[in-house]
Write a protein that holds these residues in place. Structure first.
Motif, PDB file in Angstrom:
ATOM      1  N   LYS A   7     -14.315   1.469 -17.454  1.00 17.18           N
ATOM      2  CA  LYS A   7     -15.027   1.560 -18.883  1.00 17.18           C
ATOM      3  C   LYS A   7     -14.659   2.540 -19.900  1.00 17.18           C
ATOM      4  O   LYS A   7     -14.027   3.551 -19.262  1.00 17.18           O
ATOM      5  N   GLN A   8     -15.123   2.352 -20.915  1.00 16.87           N
ATOM      6  CA  GLN A   8     -14.748   3.200 -22.146  1.00 16.87           C
ATOM      7  C   GLN A   8     -15.395   4.573 -22.328  1.00 16.87           C
ATOM      8  O   GLN A   8     -16.577   4.624 -21.860  1.00 16.87           O
ATOM      9  N   GLU A   9     -14.603   5.647 -22.365  1.00 16.18           N
ATOM     10  CA  GLU A   9     -15.295   6.877 -22.363  1.00 16.18           C
ATOM     11  C   GLU A   9     -14.171   8.064 -23.348  1.00 16.18           C
ATOM     12  O   GLU A   9     -12.991   7.661 -23.276  1.00 16.18           O
ATOM     13  N   GLN A  10     -14.878   8.981 -23.945  1.00 12.35           N
ATOM     14  CA  GLN A  10     -13.907   9.874 -24.608  1.00 12.35           C
ATOM     15  C   GLN A  10     -14.715  11.369 -24.130  1.00 12.35           C
ATOM     16  O   GLN A  10     -14.901  12.016 -24.947  1.00 12.35           O
ATOM     17  N   SER A  11     -14.333  11.482 -23.006  1.00 11.53           N
ATOM     18  CA  SER A  11     -15.296  12.839 -22.486  1.00 11.53           C
ATOM     19  C   SER A  11     -14.258  13.696 -21.930  1.00 11.53           C
ATOM     20  O   SER A  11     -15.012  14.692 -21.004  1.00 11.53           O
ATOM     21  N   ASP A  12     -13.068  13.523 -21.993  1.00 12.19           N
ATOM     22  CA  ASP A  12     -12.092  14.641 -21.362  1.00 12.19           C
ATOM     23  C   ASP A  12     -12.025  15.927 -22.104  1.00 12.19           C
ATOM     24  O   ASP A  12     -11.093  16.504 -21.860  1.00 12.19           O
ATOM     25  N   ILE A  13     -12.262  15.764 -23.513  1.00  7.51           N
ATOM     26  CA  ILE A  13     -11.871  16.886 -24.504  1.00  7.51           C
ATOM     27  C   ILE A  13     -12.009  17.942 -23.962  1.00  7.51           C
ATOM     28  O   ILE A  13     -10.856  18.821 -23.945  1.00  7.51           O
ATOM     29  N   ASN A  14     -13.195  18.458 -23.491  1.00  5.31           N
ATOM     30  CA  ASN A  14     -13.217  19.965 -22.939  1.00  5.31           C
ATOM     31  C   ASN A  14     -12.215  20.219 -21.934  1.00  5.31           C
ATOM     32  O   ASN A  14     -11.713  21.386 -21.713  1.00  5.31           O
ATOM     33  N   VAL A  50     -22.044  14.824 -42.566  1.00  2.00           N
ATOM     34  CA  VAL A  50     -21.003  14.529 -41.692  1.00  2.00           C
ATOM     35  C   VAL A  50     -21.490  13.920 -40.434  1.00  2.00           C
ATOM     36  O   VAL A  50     -22.367  14.286 -39.543  1.00  2.00           O
ATOM     37  N   VAL A  51     -21.056  12.587 -40.053  1.00  2.00           N
ATOM     38  CA  VAL A  51     -21.252  12.044 -38.918  1.00  2.00           C
ATOM     39  C   VAL A  51     -20.074  11.945 -37.883  1.00  2.00           C
ATOM     40  O   VAL A  51     -19.067  11.537 -38.070  1.00  2.00           O
ATOM     41  N   VAL A  52     -20.300  12.417 -36.813  1.00  2.00           N
ATOM     42  CA  VAL A  52     -19.118  12.560 -35.698  1.00  2.00           C
ATOM     43  C   VAL A  52     -19.664  11.612 -34.757  1.00  2.00           C
ATOM     44  O   VAL A  52     -20.381  11.751 -34.153  1.00  2.00           O
ATOM     45  N   LEU A  53     -18.661  10.552 -34.655  1.00  2.00           N
ATOM     46  CA  LEU A  53     -18.920   9.421 -33.874  1.00  2.00           C
ATOM     47  C   LEU A  53     -17.669   9.560 -32.643  1.00  2.00           C
ATOM     48  O   LEU A  53     -16.655   9.710 -32.737  1.00  2.00           O
ATOM     49  N   GLU A  54     -18.473   9.427 -31.415  1.00  2.00           N
ATOM     50  CA  GLU A  54     -17.705   9.684 -30.018  1.00  2.00           C
ATOM     51  C   GLU A  54     -18.342   9.092 -28.639  1.00  2.00           C
ATOM     52  O   GLU A  54     -19.313   8.767 -28.836  1.00  2.00           O
ATOM     53  N   ASN A  55     -17.428   8.496 -28.295  1.00  2.00           N
ATOM     54  CA  ASN A  55     -17.738   7.780 -26.682  1.00  2.00           C
ATOM     55  C   ASN A  55     -18.163   9.078 -25.593  1.00  2.00           C
ATOM     56  O   ASN A  55     -17.354   9.048 -24.515  1.00  2.00           O
ATOM     57  N   ASN A  56     -19.000   9.919 -25.775  1.00  2.00           N
ATOM     58  CA  ASN A  56     -19.396  10.680 -24.798  1.00  2.00           C
ATOM     59  C   ASN A  56     -21.075  11.064 -24.984  1.00  2.00           C
ATOM     60  O   ASN A  56     -21.592  10.926 -25.834  1.00  2.00           O
ATOM     61  N   ALA A  57     -21.488  11.764 -23.805  1.00  2.00           N
ATOM     62  CA  ALA A  57     -22.904  11.975 -24.130  1.00  2.00           C
ATOM     63  C   ALA A  57     -23.341  13.196 -24.630  1.00  2.00           C
ATOM     64  O   ALA A  57     -24.245  13.583 -25.187  1.00  2.00           O
ATOM     65  N   THR A  58     -22.220  14.340 -24.687  1.00  2.00           N
ATOM     66  CA  THR A  58     -22.572  15.585 -25.372  1.00  2.00           C
ATOM     67  C   THR A  58     -22.042  16.142 -26.537  1.00  2.00           C
ATOM     68  O   THR A  58     -22.146  17.191 -27.067  1.00  2.00           O
ATOM     69  N   GLY A  59     -21.456  15.325 -27.148  1.00  2.00           N
ATOM     70  CA  GLY A  59     -20.667  15.450 -28.457  1.00  2.00           C
ATOM     71  C   GLY A  59     -19.760  16.365 -28.446  1.00  2.00           C
ATOM     72  O   GLY A  59     -19.564  17.329 -29.217  1.00  2.00           O
ATOM     73  N   GLN A  60     -18.794  16.172 -27.518  1.00  2.00           N
ATOM     74  CA  GLN A  60     -17.748  17.084 -27.440  1.00  2.00           C
ATOM     75  C   GLN A  60     -16.926  17.304 -28.643  1.00  2.00           C
ATOM     76  O   GLN A  60     -16.451  18.554 -29.003  1.00  2.00           O
ATOM     77  N   LEU A  61     -16.512  16.186 -29.203  1.00  2.00           N
ATOM     78  CA  LEU A  61     -15.719  16.598 -30.771  1.00  2.00           C
ATOM     79  C   LEU A  61     -16.545  17.203 -31.775  1.00  2.00           C
ATOM     80  O   LEU A  61     -15.952  18.277 -32.397  1.00  2.00           O
ATOM     81  N   HIS A  99     -22.736  23.545 -39.150  1.00  2.00           N
ATOM     82  CA  HIS A  99     -23.877  22.982 -37.967  1.00  2.00           C
ATOM     83  C   HIS A  99     -24.881  22.163 -38.747  1.00  2.00           C
ATOM     84  O   HIS A  99     -25.343  21.208 -38.429  1.00  2.00           O
ATOM     85  N   ASP A 100     -25.204  22.685 -39.991  1.00  2.00           N
ATOM     86  CA  ASP A 100     -26.251  22.158 -40.850  1.00  2.00           C
ATOM     87  C   ASP A 100     -25.969  20.748 -41.520  1.00  2.00           C
ATOM     88  O   ASP A 100     -26.840  19.866 -41.652  1.00  2.00           O
ATOM     89  N   LYS A 101     -24.681  20.252 -41.509  1.00  2.00           N
ATOM     90  CA  LYS A 101     -24.162  19.106 -41.958  1.00  2.00           C
ATOM     91  C   LYS A 101     -23.771  17.989 -40.977  1.00  2.00           C
ATOM     92  O   LYS A 101     -23.973  16.780 -41.015  1.00  2.00           O
ATOM     93  N   ILE A 102     -23.741  18.399 -39.694  1.00  2.00           N
ATOM     94  CA  ILE A 102     -23.097  17.419 -38.518  1.00  2.00           C
ATOM     95  C   ILE A 102     -24.246  16.775 -37.951  1.00  2.00           C
ATOM     96  O   ILE A 102     -25.331  17.441 -37.548  1.00  2.00           O
ATOM     97  N   GLN A 103     -24.192  15.494 -37.859  1.00  2.00           N
ATOM     98  CA  GLN A 103     -25.014  14.528 -37.207  1.00  2.00           C
ATOM     99  C   GLN A 103     -24.242  14.034 -35.977  1.00  2.00           C
ATOM    100  O   GLN A 103     -22.897  13.444 -36.447  1.00  2.00           O
ATOM    101  N   ASN A 104     -24.515  13.772 -34.883  1.00  2.00           N
ATOM    102  CA  ASN A 104     -23.839  13.275 -33.829  1.00  2.00           C
ATOM    103  C   ASN A 104     -24.391  11.952 -33.785  1.00  2.00           C
ATOM    104  O   ASN A 104     -25.599  11.422 -33.648  1.00  2.00           O
ATOM    105  N   VAL A 105     -23.431  11.007 -33.569  1.00  2.00           N
ATOM    106  CA  VAL A 105     -23.527   9.599 -33.037  1.00  2.00           C
ATOM    107  C   VAL A 105     -22.753   9.330 -31.655  1.00  2.00           C
ATOM    108  O   VAL A 105     -21.486   9.344 -31.845  1.00  2.00           O
TER     109      VAL A 105
END
Length: 578
Positions: free
Chosen positions: A311-318, A529-540, A551-557
């Motif tokens: 299955k799809q995920e993008q959670s290895d960044i860290n 700023v919307v940062v869109l990624e396939n993980n639970a914690t918003g790594q990007l 920090h004040d501009k960024i919204q996680n999706v």
């Protein structure tokens, strides 16, 4: 006539779903259509629901569709699980064997075709996939000759008798459904394609091809989903170029063999997924400490532990950036298209040798395994750069001295030799060392060596480290993403534009060292700023905040249920945040 259509086939794993999809898409590709596919499959060899979805278009596409026009079902489960995607007026072609029914509220047309019965009449139920293919192909009114050519290509190695039986299965399925439907369905008639056959491949194949073009002649690896196709491709192709593939006993052996071969002067790579990458971490540190080139492909999947292997995920960044103990120079790059998969691997080999560092190319499952049309690849543009690898003669050494393999230089990159070179003798060790490689715990030497290793990559930037897809300083929303999500975001942006929402879109392709100066101007001008990624914690998103703030501009999706983003989901999220 319509310009695009979405088709899906579902059944139990091992029933021929994959081969049906392959033949169907091959025939469409021969007609010149653009294609984009997504595989949903279970993490087992046989059994469990699986489906393949193909989007067909007369124009380039880089995303799966929200809805579905035609569903081919080998069992009731496939209908129950996927019918919700059918648009009103959609079609289901199902095996009459299980007495198919549509769930309540689904406004679609059901064609119950004796798929298994026809196949058994022809000698084996294994041909039911060809019966089903023929039925769905016929509804589109496309030329059957092209489909038969794809069947012949698929089964030709098994002899003409098998080919003829499969073509007969296609004909029987086609005739049955056309009699039920009264002919091809006009509402599903596709506009003619341009007739130019495109390259049609998965990201793993593109990266494998790129590794060959980039001079790789050895791959050491251990099979793991979703990276295995890289090894399987190279097993077939690499020997034709004087190379080979070694299947090692585990990922630790794979990465250390790759380090050893690179040290010997052979461009070598390995490929894995999250669990395998974890096992490689100590050796990646060895590559960084010994300044030995190394290329690793990480095909991200659902984690942690065994997690969701298919299955799809993008959670290895860290893990990619911080997984190794201590501090080493490394490069992490994330392709976002099939074409980039090809070119990025070539660039990875060049940069690994130019800077003498480990380079990790990080894809995600959708990009690794999603088969899609891509542009013609430009082999003439490829250039190999082996950096400071010395190929001529070395000067004689002074008595009791060795070659300064780790010499302090202005750019931090030292000269490099292959083993056995006259006057090139030096120590190689994972402990801290002096310029000749001798172990050293001297405090001043330690600091200078650390500065040398870390400093040489600070200004390193890959091609399009931050790819600007749509720029607008007055935009209401800047969407930032990575990996396979680009096409999905672009379709969502089209809808947002129609609603009067101004958007911009950039893809971060270099994760480390982070390209602050390239991304910051876009963040500065953005209202939100919307940062869109396939993980639970918003790594990007966290990576951006860590390096640049805002920090004040960024919204996680975020989405972490194992499935890729759909255009409608991105559209909805941005509308709610606007």
């Amino acid at each position: 006539m319509i310009s695009q259509l979405s088709w899906k086939i579902g059944g139990q794993q091992g029933e021929g779903v994959e081969s049906t999809d392959r033949i169907f898409s091959t025939a469409l590709n021969r007609l010149g259509y653009y294609l984009y596919g997504y595989r949903h499959f279970s993490s087992r060899i046989k059994g469990g629901h699986t489906n393949n979805k193909i989007r067909i278009s007369t124009k380039p596409i880089r995303a799966i569709s929200d809805d579905l026009d035609i569903l081919v079902a080998f069992d009731q489960e496939s209908i129950d699980l996927n019918a919700g995607e059918l648009r009103p007026g959609g079609v289901v072609v199902a095996d009459a064997k299980f007495s198919p029914t549509l769930p309540e509220g689904i406004q679609a047309r059901l064609f119950a075709v004796p798929i298994t019965a026809i196949a058994e009449e022809l000698g084996t139920s294994l041909m039911k996939n060809m019966v089903a293919s023929g039925a769905s192909w016929a509804l589109l009114g496309l030329p059957i000759e092209v489909f038969n050519q794809a069947v012949e290509e698929e089964f030709g190695r098994k002899g003409p008798a098998i080919v003829e039986k499969n073509i007969e299965a296609v004909r029987r399925g086609s005739e049955f459904v056309l009699e039920q439907a009264g002919g091809p369905l006009e509402e599903f008639k596709l506009e003619p394609a341009d007739g130019v056959q495109k390259l049609f491949m998965i990201g793993n194949e593109a990266m494998a091809l790129g590794s060959i073009a980039g001079g790789c002649r050895l791959m050491s690896a251990y099979p793991i989903t979703p990276a295995s196709e890289i090894m399987e491709y190279l097993i077939k192709k690499l020997p034709k170029f004087g190379g080979t593939v070694v299947q090692t006993e585990d990922e630790i052996a794979a990465v250390t063999m790759a380090i050893g071969a690179n040290y010997a002067g052979v461009r070598t790579m390995t490929a894995s997924a999250g669990p395998g990458l974890s096992l490689m971490m100590e050796a990646i540190g060895l590559s960084g400490m010994t300044e030995t080139p190394l290329v690793i492909i990480d095909t991200q999947r659902g984690g942690p532990s065994t997690g969701l292997p298919t299955k799809q995920e993008q959670s290895d960044i860290n893990a990619l950036i911080y997984g190794t103990h201590g501090e080493i120079p490394k490069l992490v790059v994330a392709p976002s298209t099939i074409e980039e998969c090809f070119y990025d691997v070539i660039e990875a080999f060049n940069l690994a040798e130019q800077y003498q560092i480990p380079v990790i190319v990080a894809t995600d499952l959708q990009l690794s395994l999603g088969k899609q049309s891509c542009d013609v690849l430009d082999f003439d543009s490829i250039q190999l750069n082996r950096g400071k690898l010395i190929e001529g003669e070395l000067p004689a050494l002074e008595e009791n001295r060795m070659f300064k393999r780790y010499e302090f230089t202005e750019d931090g990159v030292s000269p490099r030799v292959v083993p056995g070179m006259k006057y090139g003798i030096h120590h190689v060790t994972g402990v801290e060392h002096d310029q000749e490689g001798r172990p050293s715990e001297n405090a001043l030497n330690r600091q200078k060596m650390m500065d040398k290793r870390l400093g040489k990559v600070q200004s390193l930037r890959v091609t399009n480290a931050v790819k600007v897809i749509a720029e607008d300083p007055t935009a209401d929303i800047l969407i930032v993403a990575m990996g396979s999500t680009g096409g999905t975001i672009e379709e969502a942006r089209d809808r947002l534009t129609q609603d009067g929402v101004k958007t911009a879109h950039v893809t971060v392709r270099q994760m480390h060292p982070f390209p602050n100066e390239l991304l910051e101007p876009h963040l500065q001008s953005a209202k939100k700023v919307v940062v869109l990624e396939n993980n639970a914690t918003g790594q990007l998103a966290n990576l951006i905040k860590q390096n640049l703030g805002y920090h004040d501009k960024i919204q996680n999706v975020v989405k972490y249920d194992g499935t890729p983003f759909l255009p409608s989901e991105v559209y909805k999220a941005c509308k709610e945040l606007n």
